[in-house]
Design an enzyme around this catalytic site. Sequence first.
Site, PDB file in Angstrom:
ATOM      1  CG  ASP A  10     -34.925  58.708 -51.603  1.00 57.06           C
ATOM      2  OD1 ASP A  10     -35.793  59.490 -50.377  1.00 57.06           O
ATOM      3  OD2 ASP A  10     -33.915  59.515 -52.617  1.00 57.06           O
ATOM      4  CB  SER A  11     -39.145  57.974 -52.359  1.00 58.75           C
ATOM      5  OG  SER A  11     -38.661  59.548 -53.237  1.00 58.75           O
ATOM      6  CE1 TYR A  42     -41.759  55.220 -52.466  1.00 61.12           C
ATOM      7  CE2 TYR A  42     -40.965  55.213 -50.086  1.00 61.12           C
ATOM      8  CZ  TYR A  42     -41.651  54.708 -51.681  1.00 61.12           C
ATOM      9  OH  TYR A  42     -40.772  53.062 -51.274  1.00 61.12           O
ATOM     10  N   GLY A  43     -43.887  61.210 -52.205  1.00 68.71           N
ATOM     11  CA  GLY A  43     -44.577  62.559 -51.389  1.00 68.71           C
ATOM     12  C   GLY A  43     -46.310  62.569 -51.907  1.00 68.71           C
ATOM     13  CB  CYS A  73     -36.370  59.246 -48.024  1.00 71.51           C
ATOM     14  SG  CYS A  73     -38.067  59.510 -48.359  1.00 71.51           S
ATOM     15  CG  ASN A  74     -36.645  65.286 -45.090  1.00 76.23           C
ATOM     16  OD1 ASN A  74     -36.188  66.572 -44.886  1.00 76.23           O
ATOM     17  ND2 ASN A  74     -35.349  65.458 -46.172  1.00 76.23           N
ATOM     18  CB  THR A  75     -41.936  61.540 -47.835  1.00 77.51           C
ATOM     19  OG1 THR A  75     -41.463  62.804 -48.191  1.00 77.51           O
ATOM     20  CG2 THR A  75     -42.749  61.373 -47.992  1.00 77.51           C
ATOM     21  CD  GLU A 152     -36.657  59.647 -58.496  1.00 74.22           C
ATOM     22  OE1 GLU A 152     -36.440  58.735 -59.299  1.00 74.22           O
ATOM     23  OE2 GLU A 152     -35.368  59.992 -57.389  1.00 74.22           O
ATOM     24  CB  CYS A 183     -37.265  66.902 -50.099  1.00 71.49           C
ATOM     25  SG  CYS A 183     -37.336  65.809 -51.924  1.00 71.49           S
ATOM     26  CB  THR A 184     -32.452  63.425 -49.450  1.00 75.80           C
ATOM     27  OG1 THR A 184     -33.730  62.134 -50.026  1.00 75.80           O
ATOM     28  CG2 THR A 184     -32.227  63.183 -47.431  1.00 75.80           C
ATOM     29  CG  HIS A 185     -35.670  63.760 -54.914  1.00 77.05           C
ATOM     30  ND1 HIS A 185     -35.549  63.202 -53.523  1.00 77.05           N
ATOM     31  CD2 HIS A 185     -35.441  62.993 -55.885  1.00 77.05           C
ATOM     32  CE1 HIS A 185     -36.396  61.619 -54.311  1.00 77.05           C
ATOM     33  NE2 HIS A 185     -35.565  61.468 -55.750  1.00 77.05           N
TER      34      HIS A 185
HETATM   35  N1  DGL Z   1     -36.140  62.775 -50.849  1.00 73.77           N
HETATM   36  C1  DGL Z   1     -37.646  62.470 -50.305  1.00 73.77           C
HETATM   37  C2  DGL Z   1     -37.909  63.324 -48.902  1.00 73.77           C
HETATM   38  O1  DGL Z   1     -36.518  63.420 -48.705  1.00 73.77           O
HETATM   39  C3  DGL Z   1     -38.453  62.851 -51.610  1.00 73.77           C
HETATM   40  C4  DGL Z   1     -39.919  61.800 -51.565  1.00 73.77           C
HETATM   41  C5  DGL Z   1     -41.092  61.609 -52.844  1.00 73.77           C
HETATM   42  O2  DGL Z   1     -40.615  60.525 -53.286  1.00 73.77           O
HETATM   43  O3  DGL Z   1     -41.806  62.415 -52.953  1.00 73.77           O
HETATM   44  O4  DGL Z   1     -39.133  63.340 -48.640  1.00 73.77           O
END
Ligand code: DGL
Length: 264
Positions: A10-11, A42-43, A73-75, A152, A183-185
């Site tokens: 993940d990011s 990352y988004g 991570c979805n992104t 974060e 988004c997993t966050h």
């Molecule tokens: N957890 C990432 C996701 O699911 C977050 C991506 C990010 O860092 O913007 O997309």
Amino acid sequence: MDNRPIGFLDSGVGGLTVVRELMRQLPHEKIVYIGDSARAPYGPRPAEQIREYTWEMVNFLRAQDVKMIVFACNTATAVAWEEVKKALSIPVLGVILPGASAAIKVSSQGKIGVIGTPMTVSSDIYREKIQLLAPNIQVLSLACPKFVPIVESNEAKSSLAKKIVYESLAPLVGRVDTLVLGCTHYPLLRPIIENVMGPDVVLIDSGAECVRDISVLLNYFQINASRDSLLPNHQFYTSAGVESFQEIANSWLDEEINVEDVEL
Ligand code: DGL
């Protein structure tokens, strides 16, 4: 049987929401986790950069001899999953398909909201996957670029988080019956999101949904970890902020974990 670890990427800390579900459902599976907190979020980054960073994490995990890789991570899933899946000989899972199909299953009125990072939303991948399976479902997508930084920085329970979530989700309130946390966050903000959307909206946690698929693939390839062995020692790596990662992980996973700094 295969006692090698499953690799998660993940990011940053978001993939912990997937890991928590894995620990609950499959406690004998060993986890190696890499979070790229140094370069999160990352988004808002261009696709080419996300692709490059994702490959760095994939290669890091391959060097740990993992038996499977989970894009928690979805992104990264939106940008690089198809490509990485084709290139590797081990199974590689993403979080988007499991989230999309879970939303279709529970949607009562065919109005699904999707919240995610700017990249996930602009890729339109959730709409594509949902409407491929169920063309009549309406999909309303919304980017929430302020959510990842607040998670974060370990402020998910703060009044600032509340304000940001209330303001960001206003365009979706009253318009959807199901909301995909794309988004997993975002599950770390779940109590606030629930409050804003109200009790009639079902929330879908794309990461938790993906653990069911992990289990199916472990069975299919017959690579489950042995249940006779002691519970595994998981290993977590982050590219920045070991202490903050550890704090978030300890409270989210309800157990002390091992975190090491790593340069990607
Ligand atoms: N957890 C990432 C996701 O699911 C977050 C991506 C990010 O860092 O913007 O997309």
